[in-house]
Design a protein around this motif. Sequence first.
Motif, PDB file in Angstrom:
ATOM      1  N   ARG A  34      -8.204   5.118  -2.289  1.00 31.83           N
ATOM      2  CA  ARG A  34      -6.876   6.105  -2.057  1.00 31.83           C
ATOM      3  C   ARG A  34      -6.459   6.873  -2.712  1.00 31.83           C
ATOM      4  O   ARG A  34      -5.730   8.132  -2.166  1.00 31.83           O
ATOM      5  CB  ARG A  34      -6.019   5.162  -2.757  1.00 31.83           C
ATOM      6  CG  ARG A  34      -4.565   5.569  -2.644  1.00 31.83           C
ATOM      7  CD  ARG A  34      -3.938   5.017  -1.269  1.00 31.83           C
ATOM      8  NE  ARG A  34      -2.917   6.151  -1.217  1.00 31.83           N
ATOM      9  CZ  ARG A  34      -2.149   6.962  -0.967  1.00 31.83           C
ATOM     10  NH1 ARG A  34      -3.104   7.926  -1.252  1.00 31.83           N
ATOM     11  NH2 ARG A  34      -0.660   7.337  -1.459  1.00 31.83           N
ATOM     12  N   GLU A  58      -8.935   1.843  -4.703  1.00 29.78           N
ATOM     13  CA  GLU A  58      -8.875   2.745  -5.284  1.00 29.78           C
ATOM     14  C   GLU A  58      -9.315   4.169  -5.193  1.00 29.78           C
ATOM     15  O   GLU A  58      -8.605   4.842  -5.448  1.00 29.78           O
ATOM     16  CB  GLU A  58      -8.301   2.270  -7.157  1.00 29.78           C
ATOM     17  CG  GLU A  58      -7.555   0.908  -7.096  1.00 29.78           C
ATOM     18  CD  GLU A  58      -8.189  -0.285  -6.503  1.00 29.78           C
ATOM     19  OE1 GLU A  58      -9.149  -0.835  -6.503  1.00 29.78           O
ATOM     20  OE2 GLU A  58      -7.688  -1.222  -6.726  1.00 29.78           O
ATOM     21  N   LEU A 104      -7.857   2.883   5.323  1.00 30.03           N
ATOM     22  CA  LEU A 104      -8.806   2.657   3.984  1.00 30.03           C
ATOM     23  C   LEU A 104      -9.616   1.163   3.874  1.00 30.03           C
ATOM     24  O   LEU A 104     -10.655   1.061   3.489  1.00 30.03           O
ATOM     25  CB  LEU A 104      -7.991   2.486   2.757  1.00 30.03           C
ATOM     26  CG  LEU A 104      -7.272   4.081   2.695  1.00 30.03           C
ATOM     27  CD1 LEU A 104      -6.515   4.528   1.134  1.00 30.03           C
ATOM     28  CD2 LEU A 104      -7.804   5.805   2.393  1.00 30.03           C
ATOM     29  N   GLU A 124      -3.407   2.278   4.497  1.00 32.12           N
ATOM     30  CA  GLU A 124      -4.385   1.026   3.995  1.00 32.12           C
ATOM     31  C   GLU A 124      -5.205   0.476   4.986  1.00 32.12           C
ATOM     32  O   GLU A 124      -6.158   0.180   4.693  1.00 32.12           O
ATOM     33  CB  GLU A 124      -2.884   0.638   3.071  1.00 32.12           C
ATOM     34  CG  GLU A 124      -2.222   0.205   2.346  1.00 32.12           C
ATOM     35  CD  GLU A 124      -1.698  -0.296   1.765  1.00 32.12           C
ATOM     36  OE1 GLU A 124      -1.573  -1.594   2.216  1.00 32.12           O
ATOM     37  OE2 GLU A 124      -0.445  -0.403   1.135  1.00 32.12           O
ATOM     38  N   GLU A 164      -2.741   8.440   7.963  1.00 31.67           N
ATOM     39  CA  GLU A 164      -1.217   8.273   6.575  1.00 31.67           C
ATOM     40  C   GLU A 164      -0.569   7.200   7.510  1.00 31.67           C
ATOM     41  O   GLU A 164       0.116   6.447   6.426  1.00 31.67           O
ATOM     42  CB  GLU A 164      -0.891   9.281   6.208  1.00 31.67           C
ATOM     43  CG  GLU A 164      -2.058   9.661   5.281  1.00 31.67           C
ATOM     44  CD  GLU A 164      -0.874  11.062   4.846  1.00 31.67           C
ATOM     45  OE1 GLU A 164       0.216  11.563   4.556  1.00 31.67           O
ATOM     46  OE2 GLU A 164      -1.753  11.418   3.468  1.00 31.67           O
TER      47      GLU A 164
END
Length: 431
Positions: free
Chosen positions: A17, A14, A44, A41, A37
């Motif tokens: 992000r 979190e 990250l 996910e 991008e």
Amino acid sequence: MLIRNAYEDVISFESLRQAEHDVSLGKTNRATVLAYEWNLEDHLFESHDRLERMDFPDIEYKSFMVYEPKPRRIIYTDYNSKIIERALYNYLNPKLSKGLITDTYSCVKGRGQLAAMLRLYAWFQMLARSRETWYYQKLDVRKFFYRIDHDILMNEILPKKISDQRVNDLIGHYICNDKVPFGLRVTDNPQTVKREDMLYDVGIPVGGGLSHTIGNLVLDYAVDQYAKRELGLKYYIRYMDDIIYLGTDKKLMREQKKLIEDRLAAIHLKLNNRCCLRPISNGCEFVGNRIFTDHVILRKSTTLRMKRHLAYKKAQYDAGLISKQKYMDTVQSYKAMLSHVDAKELSRKLWSVYDLPKEGDNPSMNYETLCLEQADMIETLVKQNKCLLQELAQFTEVDTEEKRLEELERSANEPTSITNSADGNLHPDIY
């Protein structure tokens, strides 16, 4: 305030992000951001897993020069490193800011240049009404960011604020990197110094996501708390490495300056030769303004920079390179800045030349130039994201084939009617 057990919160998904969202603002059409991008996910989670194992990602440093208000070499990192630095900043800066004195400005929410100027101006107005002659002592740390000692920072200053060693190690990875030099000698010029002459054991990257937070910690440790608690300076203000304090006893103020110099020398920093001690009635230059006891004006250098920038933006607008909205955003920002100082005549002259009518848009918008810029951007994306575009093409082909089949099926199911044509034959009409 001592920050404990912060590492897991800093590197959480979190947190990363939110950091990516903050870093990408205004840059979503850049190739590096689009590429990152596309598999956001995955990137990250990969960063989170590596950080959890204390396997810090490699850093790619780049730099460029800025020349206003003075020459500086700005160093920035790759996109993934920016995200991790931003995650550190988002978590640490609000907490560390609570431990700073009230009159520390820069990189503190609600305490920017305008707030610093208004605070000093309020002091000048109040003290001008007293019967005593008040003076200001202005101090400036010489090559501040380029001279911060890594050993003192990592072993003395950070442990007093952050007890989680993993967080300190992560900070050190980004601001005390032993592969890239950030430091300068006191006599070096950032504009002309060669990389082989730069120093590895001092200096933090100017322009990095943590540079101002670290700068505040260093001077809070060395000067701010000492000035308020030990020297008892009631009227003391600092904007990054610019320090001003007020008093009525010139001899005492010189002694206080010497004590502050000694405190800075203990962490291997020095004051430059632009320090001065003058009556407040003479006016004081601070955060781009010249502050007097009854009014505030812009510094001449600030005015010249404003005129140059407005002329540049106006030329871009007249050539059709930027929209009216983008140009007016610049104009409105300068109008807001001038509203806080005494600049009626300057405002009248500026806006008679650079302001625009409220209605209509630029008739000379050069769309051909804009299309060429877009074509260049697309060409860059094609080169840097071949795999991405191939996958997109596959999805597009599948999508197109599905649409064609749906259209044929729809046509077969639609009702038809029979009409007479001019030749007397019957032909179906499809509704």
